[in-house]
Design an enzyme around this catalytic site. Structure first.
Site, short mmCIF file in Angstrom:
data_model
loop_
_atom_site.label_atom_id
_atom_site.label_comp_id
_atom_site.label_asym_id
_atom_site.label_seq_id
_atom_site.Cartn_x
_atom_site.Cartn_y
_atom_site.Cartn_z
N TYR A 89 0.84 -1.19 0.00
CA TYR A 89 0.00 0.00 0.00
C TYR A 89 0.88 1.25 0.00
CZ TYR A 89 0.80 0.85 5.01
OH TYR A 89 1.37 1.12 6.22
N CYS A 90 0.27 2.34 -0.41
CA CYS A 90 0.94 3.64 -0.38
C CYS A 90 -0.03 4.64 0.24
CB CYS A 90 1.43 4.06 -1.76
SG CYS A 90 0.14 4.18 -3.02
#
Length: 138
Positions: A89-90
């Site tokens: 994820y970012c």
């Protein structure tokens, strides 16, 4: 009357089923990650926050490991077995860092899923972030 929604007819049910089942092989969401992390003593995946160490330190999903996508090379991945599933994820939908990470992992032959929503989706679900004084990046 036709609307912009129905100008292109929906896919046949069999095609829709194939599409959405395939999509689930590539993605998971914040709710499912949270549930898995909070109901299991040993989750069956490694959660990777692919943002910078500074952003990770400022707030990340509890249990995540910070590994920016640019550092995803064979040497850094060798600490995990080859069949380890990575969930990346970012920051959120406005950021493509998780997609870049997924590409790098897939090129290394590693199983990978993207956590849609990223940090922003996590917060939208009402889940808390962990904060650290010093980022511990790989």
């Amino acid at each position: 009357m036709t609307t912009v929604v129905t100008q292109v007819p929906p896919a046949p049910s069999a095609a829709a089923l194939a599409h959405f089942e395939a999509l689930m092989g590539f993605e998971t969401d914040c709710w499912d990650v949270h549930h898995s992390l909070t109901t299991s003593d040993a989750p069956d995946f490694v959660l990777l926050d692919v943002r910078s160490p500074a952003l990770f330190a400022a707030g990340h999903v509890p249990g995540a490991v910070n590994l920016p996508h640019g550092k995803m090379i064979e040497r850094n991945m060798a600490k995990w077995p080859a069949d380890t599933l990575f969930v990346v994820y970012c920051a959120g939908p406005h950021c493509n860092g998780a997609c870049k990470a997924a590409i790098r992992l897939a090129r290394l032959g590693r199983p990978v899923k993207l956590m849609i929503g990223g940090v922003e989706g996590w917060k939208d679900e009402g889940f808390d972030l962990a904060v650290e004084r010093e980022a511990e990046a790989i």
